[in-house]
Motif scaffolding. Structure first.
Motif, mmCIF file in Angstrom:
data_model
loop_
_atom_site.group_PDB
_atom_site.id
_atom_site.type_symbol
_atom_site.label_atom_id
_atom_site.label_comp_id
_atom_site.label_asym_id
_atom_site.label_seq_id
_atom_site.Cartn_x
_atom_site.Cartn_y
_atom_site.Cartn_z
ATOM 1 N N SER A 1 97.309 -33.817 36.080
ATOM 2 C CA SER A 1 98.452 -33.042 36.589
ATOM 3 C C SER A 1 98.270 -31.561 36.315
ATOM 4 O O SER A 1 98.689 -30.719 37.120
ATOM 5 N N GLY B 1 102.845 -37.365 31.979
ATOM 6 C CA GLY B 1 103.827 -38.312 32.500
ATOM 7 C C GLY B 1 103.732 -39.693 31.867
ATOM 8 O O GLY B 1 104.735 -40.270 31.438
ATOM 9 N N ASP C 1 100.125 -36.210 43.516
ATOM 10 C CA ASP C 1 99.999 -36.593 42.107
ATOM 11 C C ASP C 1 100.884 -37.813 41.866
ATOM 12 O O ASP C 1 102.112 -37.683 41.805
ATOM 13 N N GLN D 1 103.988 -35.046 40.324
ATOM 14 C CA GLN D 1 104.274 -36.322 39.670
ATOM 15 C C GLN D 1 105.752 -36.405 39.288
ATOM 16 O O GLN D 1 106.401 -37.428 39.490
#
Ligand SMILES: Nc1ncnc2c1ncn2[C@@H]1O[C@H](COP(=O)(O)OP(=O)(O)OP(=O)(O)O)[C@@H](O)[C@H]1O
Ligand SMILES: [Mg+2]
Length: 510
Positions: free
Chosen positions: A52, A408, A179, A94
């Motif tokens: 990311s 994440g 993403d 994301q």
């Protein structure tokens, strides 16, 4: 693992020596990567590998400490995401980056709204976003994503489609970055997304694709790059590589058993800790009946929007119950979430950012939140946090790091650690492995297995059918708010689950 086809093709996007640090963390170390026009390039890596971070650099959201980007042979140094988008690089991040109080159409065109003379062309915004969303959501469900609806009113999966539509609506796109685009999408949504991606590729755009769903990567990507600890460790052609090879490169070792599973026999003499009879919420679920015993993992399959999340929310007391009977650990009927927790019921929400963790607080605060006296609390919390970091393999600079600074997948592990630390008897898990890498999934499945073996009861909602088949003792399928019968996992196949999930509702409407 390096195999380069057509070495003559000049890359559309060149990444050279890109590095990025966050304090003591080296998120990216001198990354070189070429993305060609007309290819889908997958970027793979474990949670915290730097994927990311690299995507944020491409999209102008982060500035690299070192290195350079070139787009179409010219230096590409976007000051911010808007400039990157104008130059032709659009990113589906994301973490959703939509404005919840604006409408779907306003979000799709935010920053480059179509105009008519001096005015915003609201009608063009609505028709064009409706067309994009019909392409992504399918004719039948396009009504789900009405362009004039406020984004806040949409479930996570539909918000994700809006986010994707926003990238596709960029003025003159050259590179589109995804993403983890599919973690809240179901199989039909993924199929339509892939059609859209193939169309982009055919138009000569470059697509950069980040995902932990390696089967999907195999289906959509042409080439791949693997990151580990911020460095590039492998690259090559998808066609001449294997998923096992990717996983070894990601983890630096082979993963042995993805689904560790103890021998557990169904034991009808064990205590029923959760029982629902014709349970219905205000809108969803419409009709759910099942029992859950100690020592059992019961899986709930179904499409996004079938009512699985709503079932867990009703049980946990987040949503009201409209009809039917519910008994949870000797408590009859509805109860508030704090009462459920007191009684020994915990829930892991699918919406981690809003309900799972306090992003601004440390790992220690999030996991160890407890009723200890304040004098001992801090030290005890840090020790507890540290234990869970080790147990779940959470990658973090320290137990004092704010959760917002974690990748994440690692945030998801903190949310799970917080629930596990409560040591409840009944666990309601909504998509617990969302965004989690393969090696960490194996760890989490091991934890679920151990909980069941220790006599806990687990209700597991997942959109990943192989995960349900690998982890659960019994599985029931929810379709349009109606829960089918729970059957032993040995009686199910992937096809049977999908067939039941997509079957037209036969139950009489409520
Ligand atoms: N804003 C930040 N502040 C401090 N550290 C950060 C920040 N953003 C990312 N990091 C750190 O940089 C590293 C790479 O994170 P990144 O989000 O790029 O990982 P990722 O590969 O996308 O992982 P995941 O699969 O979990 O999404 C991690 O160690 C993370 O903790
Ligand atoms: Mg990430």
């Amino acid at each position: 693992m390096t195999a380069v086809r057509d070495p003559g093709a000049a890359p559309l996007l060149e990444i050279r020596g890109v590095s990025k640090r966050f304090g003591a963390t080296r998120a990216l170390s001198s990354i070189d990567l070429d993305v060609r026009a007309g290819e889908v390039h997958a970027v793979l890596g474990e949670n915290g590998a730097g994927k990311s971070t690299l995507m944020k650099v491409l999209g102008g959201a982060l500035k690299p400490d070192d290195g350079a980007l070139r787009l179409d042979g010219a230096p590409f140094t976007p000051r911010d995401p808007r400039q990157a988008r104008r130059a032709g690089v659009a990113v589906v991040h994301q973490e959703r980056a939509l404005c919840p109080h604006l409408t779907v159409a306003e979000n799709v065109f935010l920053g480059d709204e179509p105009t008519r003379g001096p005015w915003l062309d609201a009608r063009a915004m609505r028709t064009r976003s409706a067309a994009l969303l019909t392409q992504l959501a399918g004719e039948a469900r396009a009504s789900r994503t009405d362009p004039s609806a406020k984004v806040a009113s949409l479930p996570p999966g539909d918000q994700q489609l809006v986010e994707i539509a926003r990238a596709l609506a960029a003025p003159s796109p050259r590179v589109i970055v995804f993403d983890e685009p599919t973690s809240t999408l179901d199989a039909a949504d993924v199929a339509r997304l892939f059609e859209a991606i193939r169309a982009l590729r055919a138009r000569g755009l470059a697509v950069v694709y980040v995902s932990h769903f390696l089967e999907e990567v195999r289906a959509i990507a042409d080439r791949f790059t693997v990151l580990r600890d911020g460095a590039k460790v492998a690259e090559g052609e998808v066609a001449s590589s294997t998923i096992d090879g990717w996983v070894s490169a990601m983890a630096g070792r082979a993963i042995e058993a993805l689904y560790p599973r103890s021998a557990r026999a169904a034991d009808p003499s064990r205590e029923v800790v959760l029982e629902a009879r014709a349970l219905a919420g205000v809108r969803l679920p419409r009709d759910a009946s099942f029992t859950l015993r100690r020592g059992e993992v019961l899986g709930i399959a179904g499409l996004v929007g079938a009512g699985r999340t709503e079932l867990l929310r009703a049980i946990f007391g987040l949503d009201p119950i409209a009809r039917g009977a519910l008994r949870v650990l000797h408590v009859e009927g509805a109860a508030r979430p704090h009462a459920r927790l007191e009684a020994g019921v915990g829930m892991l929400s699918e919406d981690r950012a809003h309900e799972g963790v306090a992003l601004a607080r440390s790992i220690a605060d999030n996991v160890g939140l407890s009723r200890l006296p304040w004098i001992v609390r801090e030290g005890a919390q840090r020790a507890i946090g540290q234990r869970w970091i080790e147990r779940l393999g959470i990658r973090a600079p320290s137990v004092d790091a704010p959760v917002s600074a974690l990748s994440g997948g690692n945030q998801q592990k903190v949310a799970l650690a917080r629930l596990l630390h409560h040591d409840v008897d009944v666990l309601l898990l909504d998509e617990p492995t969302r965004g989690v890498d393969v090696a960490s999934k194996a760890t989490l499945y091991g934890v679920v297995d151990e909980l069941a073996t220790r006599g806990k009861a687990v209700l597991l909602v997942s959109s990943q059918v192989p995960e349900l088949l690998g982890v659960c003792d019994r599985i029931a399928v929810m379709a349009r708010g109606v829960l089918g019968p729970a059957r032993p996992v040995s009686e199910w196949t992937e096809e049977a689950i999908l067939a039941e999930a997509t079957a037209t509702a036969t139950a009489t409407a409520a």
